[in-house]
Structures are given as structure tokens and as C-alpha cells.
Design a protein around this motif. Sequence first.
Motif, mmCIF file in Angstrom:
data_model
loop_
_atom_site.group_PDB
_atom_site.id
_atom_site.type_symbol
_atom_site.label_atom_id
_atom_site.label_comp_id
_atom_site.label_asym_id
_atom_site.label_seq_id
_atom_site.Cartn_x
_atom_site.Cartn_y
_atom_site.Cartn_z
ATOM 1 N N GLY A 8 6.674 -12.607 10.457
ATOM 2 C CA GLY A 8 6.311 -14.009 10.671
ATOM 3 C C GLY A 8 6.256 -14.856 9.418
ATOM 4 N N ASP A 20 6.741 -7.949 13.227
ATOM 5 C CA ASP A 20 6.340 -9.319 13.567
ATOM 6 C C ASP A 20 7.053 -10.335 12.676
ATOM 7 O OD1 ASP A 20 4.752 -10.913 15.333
ATOM 8 O OD2 ASP A 20 3.628 -11.540 13.585
ATOM 9 N N GLU A 43 -0.741 -9.649 10.764
ATOM 10 C CA GLU A 43 -1.845 -8.973 10.070
ATOM 11 C C GLU A 43 -2.218 -7.779 10.935
ATOM 12 O OE1 GLU A 43 -5.571 -7.688 8.684
ATOM 13 O OE2 GLU A 43 -5.273 -8.440 10.699
ATOM 14 N N GLU A 44 -2.355 -6.598 10.318
ATOM 15 C CA GLU A 44 -2.371 -5.378 11.122
ATOM 16 C C GLU A 44 -3.507 -5.276 12.133
ATOM 17 O OE1 GLU A 44 -2.215 -2.303 8.198
ATOM 18 O OE2 GLU A 44 -4.192 -2.747 7.395
ATOM 19 N N PHE A 49 0.835 -1.200 0.000
ATOM 20 C CA PHE A 49 0.000 0.000 0.000
ATOM 21 C C PHE A 49 0.876 1.259 0.000
ATOM 22 C CE2 PHE A 49 -2.858 3.220 1.701
ATOM 23 C CZ PHE A 49 -4.002 2.975 0.976
ATOM 24 N N GLY A 88 -6.232 -12.065 4.982
ATOM 25 C CA GLY A 88 -5.190 -12.421 4.035
ATOM 26 C C GLY A 88 -4.548 -13.774 4.285
ATOM 27 N N LEU A 89 -4.567 -14.251 5.524
ATOM 28 C CA LEU A 89 -3.938 -15.545 5.785
ATOM 29 C C LEU A 89 -4.626 -16.633 4.985
ATOM 30 C CD1 LEU A 89 -2.614 -16.992 9.125
ATOM 31 C CD2 LEU A 89 -3.905 -18.419 7.554
ATOM 32 N N ILE A 93 -0.422 -14.882 12.842
ATOM 33 C CA ILE A 93 -1.560 -14.034 12.479
ATOM 34 C C ILE A 93 -1.396 -12.623 13.030
ATOM 35 C CG2 ILE A 93 -3.008 -14.739 14.451
ATOM 36 C CD1 ILE A 93 -4.145 -13.857 10.843
ATOM 37 N N VAL A 95 0.041 1.721 10.906
ATOM 38 C CA VAL A 95 0.863 0.521 11.016
ATOM 39 C C VAL A 95 1.767 0.447 9.792
ATOM 40 C CG1 VAL A 95 0.917 -1.988 11.280
ATOM 41 C CG2 VAL A 95 -1.006 -0.685 12.213
ATOM 42 N N ASN A 96 3.066 0.433 10.033
ATOM 43 C CA ASN A 96 4.028 0.301 8.942
ATOM 44 C C ASN A 96 5.088 -0.741 9.268
ATOM 45 O OD1 ASN A 96 3.836 3.729 7.947
ATOM 46 N ND2 ASN A 96 3.515 1.979 6.604
ATOM 47 N N ASN A 97 5.515 -1.400 8.216
ATOM 48 C CA ASN A 97 6.551 -2.422 8.328
ATOM 49 C C ASN A 97 7.931 -1.803 8.615
ATOM 50 O OD1 ASN A 97 8.744 -3.751 6.214
ATOM 51 N ND2 ASN A 97 7.681 -5.251 7.464
ATOM 52 N N LYS A 138 -1.372 6.412 3.022
ATOM 53 C CA LYS A 138 -1.756 5.946 4.362
ATOM 54 C C LYS A 138 -1.558 7.069 5.380
ATOM 55 C CE LYS A 138 -0.731 1.621 5.666
ATOM 56 N NZ LYS A 138 0.004 0.448 6.169
#
Lengths: 421, 159
Positions: free
Chosen positions: A84, A82, A172-173, A58, A387-388, A169, A206-208, A63
Amino acid sequence: MEKLLLRNVDKENSHTIEVYLRSGGYQALRKALKEMSPEDVIEEVKESGLRGRGGAGFPTGLKWEFAAADVKEPKFFVCNADEGEPCTFKDRVIIEKDPHALIEGMLIGAYATGCRYGYIYLRGEYPIGKRILERAIAEAYEKGFLGENILGTDFSFDLYVHSGAGAYICGEETALIDSLEGRRGEPRIKPPFPVNAGYLWQPTVVNNVETLANIPLIVERGGKWYSGIGSPDCPGPKLYAVSGKVKKPGVYELPMGTPLSEIIYEHAGGIVGDRKLKAVFPGGASSSVLTPEEIDVPMDFPSLAKAGTMLGSGAVMVLDETDCIVKTALRLIEFFRHESCGKCVPCREGTDWLVRIVRRIEEGQGTESDLDVILSVSETMENSFCGLGMAAHNPVASTVKKFREEFLRHIKLGRCPFRSG
Amino acid sequence: MTLEEFREEVRKLKRSNRYPADRSYILPALWIAEKSFPAITHDIMKVIAEELGVRPVEVEEVAEFYAMFHTKPKGKYIIRVCTNLSCMLNKGEELLARFSDLLGISPGETTDDGLFTLEVSECMGLCDGAPAVTVNEERFLKVTPEQVPEILKKFGWKG
Ligand SMILES: Cc1cc2nc3c(=O)[nH]c(=O)nc-3n(C[C@H](O)[C@H](O)[C@H](O)COP(=O)(O)O)c2cc1C
Ligand code: SF4
Ligand code: FES
């Protein structure tokens, strides 16, 4: 290419604030706070074309604009650390080797969006990263980069590490936000999106980790400069975590859009034992498999989507000719079954069915009609809640489609052809 | 740690004022418990619930959900052997079998002397060092089956 995201990681004690400051660290924060308005920062990030590196791609500037426009107070800024997705370890390198780049990116993002408090949601499996981040945060407080009235301005920001405890999980944000609130991690319905109703239903960005590590570069050198790197419609430097059967597994920083073949053969040294390449998952366990004929694809969001797979976390997982594709599919779907939160039926039941069927085939007890069942279960899983479940079937469905012969060989032989005896 | 000492730790945590909502201290409190006790028991959950003003079941739910929290007694050292894809391709399963053989326990079990718990792990983000093993917080990378006894001895295995 000049190293940008990994510019500091090879320096001795790169995780300390002294080394970071000596390399020009926190100059971007200074510039943002003293010379730019929050709107200016957002404009710069929009111009850069930066897209989120957590998997969904995104646009980051957009955002931030949404978050800035929301007037509810307080707002929160969360870093998603996370990491994961199986075989992804790019964020780990930044967390452990350049934590201040992450903190500086967060600070600039919080300034741009008007967030007062921040959390780094760190996976429980990174205890070393936790110590490094906590020390880096303490250093930043000491030097006045965190806390009240940062650099003498009226911008204040407090930052903490929040440790997860082993649940995919929670990457996921919205599940992450649940976990931050002290709950089991279960995805929430979107909309409302976290930018409007996140942590405690307050506006939350929320950002990576990798996304945020780009921010100081963009502020320092400009969005226009940044947009000239790599693929024009999806620019920037990218961290590719390459593992599996390559000679030199590791994290490689390359321009977005570098061909997958170049990543595997030039940077990661080619296949172990000079064997033949068999298959590649280009974007983590959730991505669809590519065959050796398909690896000239540029590694960016749009190109991989066009190729029927995805960039995801940018984790490149490489199999050689001696590896069993059925066993690979089994291991990945077992992972998703284990990590499914159980909230919705297509994912909870679908992952369980896929494990059972693929295991049966791997053990030589499968039938040809099982392959059709796999594809039909897979289709149903597209309707999962988050999304999972929507992606979990990809490694199975895509291997059935592209390596059908190998599934059939298991069925006809009544055993795995790659196992002796 | 006694339960009362633990209660004091949870209070200290709350005084740090990190979160605007008390519920958010549940995971950090469980982490203290995980590190300080062999198992997160109902008594411990009750302390957390009392201090944070939530129902015990809300704490239990969280403790049970996350894979890294142990509500059953664990050993002094937790051995995690990764068998996710990159480690599997690099023979992580053989390593797991070797640990299992030497310790005489199956994955998920704890040795009788309470020293080791053996666990199968999902990816730990150490795939550039596959196959990867961790013992508590220490990492072991590119591990061969031959190195397994050495690793165990480092943590007091008498085998
Ligand atoms: C099942 C699932 C797992 C995810 N795991 C992660 C993760 O570990 N790290 C991450 O940054 N994003 C992860 N994401 C994506 C996040 O939901 C979110 O899009 C991202 O953190 C936003 O940051 P970005 O815009 O900077 O990429 C995951 C998404 C899903 C559906
Ligand atoms: S898709 Fe899977 S992980 Fe997502 S909500 Fe449904 S059950 Fe939970
Ligand atoms: S697959 Fe084993 S550490 Fe990532």
C-alpha cells in the motif's frame, strides 16, 4: 548482475507452474523437505542475513526462530501482499509474473516454523494478481505441492488468498491480522508480537512478498552465497520501484546498497527531458526527502537510516526542477490523513493539522510561523501508536527543513510560484 | 442476484472451510456483495451477519471502513483516477478534471444513467504507467487527456 528475483519474469507465461518447474522451480522445497530439518532451514536463512523487505527490515531468520519456538498450535503463515505504500509496485511484479516463487517461499517458511495454514493478504487494488495467485495455488495443489503430506512427507500446508479492500493501514502487520479476522484494520499493541499472538491469537509469521521470493534462492544456493551479494551488513538482491520524473520508470533488481544516483541515472535513464533533479524520496511516501547533493547514498537499511531517512519499501520517487515541493508534501500528507485509522490522537489530529497548514501555504495564505508549527506537530507525531503516524510527518517535516526557501517563497509571493498566473 | 441467492453464496463460502473462525468470512462475503449488487445495503449486511453468527453492526463497521466497499449505489463501471504522487507529477489531476467534465459529475458521484462512478484513487501500484486509470478491473496506463473520450466510449458512453 545475474537476475535472481526477476529471473523468471521475462519468460513467456512465467506465471504458470509449467514454466516455473522448467526453470528449476520447487527444487528448493524438495531440498528443504527431504534433506533439511526445519532448524537447518532457519540456520540457512539466518546465515543469509536476509532482512524483511516490507519496510521494517527485521531479520527473517530470527523471526522464524521465534515462531518455531512457540509451541501453540495451529500456527499460521501470512504473506503480506498489501503493497500500500504510495509508489511501490515491486511486489506486484512477483505476484503477477512469478507467483510460484512466492508460494514456494511460503511453503519453505511454513515448514521451517511449523505452520499448518497460510494466507496471502492481497490488496483489493490487485484483482489481476488475485486471479493469477488463485490459479497458481490451484496448480500447486494439483501437483502436490500444497495440501496434505506434501511430496510424501508428513508436512501439510493449505493456502488461500484473502483480499483486502482499500486500506493502507492493513499493511501494518497487526492491522492486517485484524482484517484477516474480519474486522476494521486497527493496529494492536506490541508485544505480544504476531509470532506469538497473531491471527486468532495464535503464532503467526507475517512476511512480505519480496522477502519470501528470496527464500527458494537461499535454500537452493545457501545462506553463505546469498550473504555475499550487496552490502555486507544488509545483503541480498533488492527490488527498487522507481517512478515519478525518470525516463524509464520501473522495477529494477540490483544488489542491496546500490547508490541512489546509479539507480536514477543509469538504470532509470535519468530525468525526463534532461531536466535537473530536484528531490527524491528514497523509500516511499513515509521516507524523508533527499536533495540532489545527497544521492550518492547506498540504498540499504543502515545507510539510509544514517542519512536521516529510510529504505522502507524501496520505492524511489523522483521530482524534477519544475515540480512544486509544497504541493508534493501536501499530496503525501493528504494520503496519510485519509489512511489514518483514527485510533490515536497524535496521528489522527496531527495528519489533519498538517494537511490544513500545508494547504494554506500552498494556496499562498501561509505565514512564516506556520513552518514552526509544522515542525512541532511533526515532533508530537513521533509518539503515535503505530508506524503510520510515526512516519507520516516525514515527507512534510523533511521538505520544510530542506526546502525551507521554497515554502517561504509561497508565503511571500502569496501563491504557488510553479503555477502560472 | 437475489438476497436468497446471496445467502446461498455465503453458505458456499463457509463450506470452503478456509478459515477456522467464521468472522474471517466477513470480508470475502462483502466482496461477493460488492461485485453482485449496486450497493451493500443493510439487508445484505443482515444476511452476512445471520450466516456468520455476528451482529449486523459488526458487518456494517467493516463495510464502512474499507474504501473499496460501496454502501451507497455505484455505477456499472467504477472509474478510478490515481492522483497520488507519481500520477500527480504526471498530470493525473488533469485527467480527473477531464473525466469529470465529460461525465458532468464530481469525483464520488455517479452518472444519472447509472453507468459510471468517478473516484479519486490513492496509488494503485501502477506508477510505472503514471498517470494510471482503472475502469473496474481494466487498466489504462500513461493516459493523456485526449484519450479520455475513447476510454469512456469503450464502456458505452454516448457523450
Ligand atoms: C503503516 C504501515 C504500512 C505497512 N504496509 C506494508 C505493506 O504494504 N507491505 C508489507 O509487506 N509490509 C508493510 N508494513 C510492514 C509490516 O508491518 C511488517 O513489518 C512486514 O510485513 C513484515 O514482513 P517482512 O519482515 O518480510 O518485511 C507496513 C507497516 C506500517 C507501519
Ligand atoms: S498512528 Fe495512525 S494509523 Fe497508527 S494507530 Fe494511530 S491513528 Fe491509527
Ligand atoms: S501513484 Fe498513481 S498508481 Fe501509484
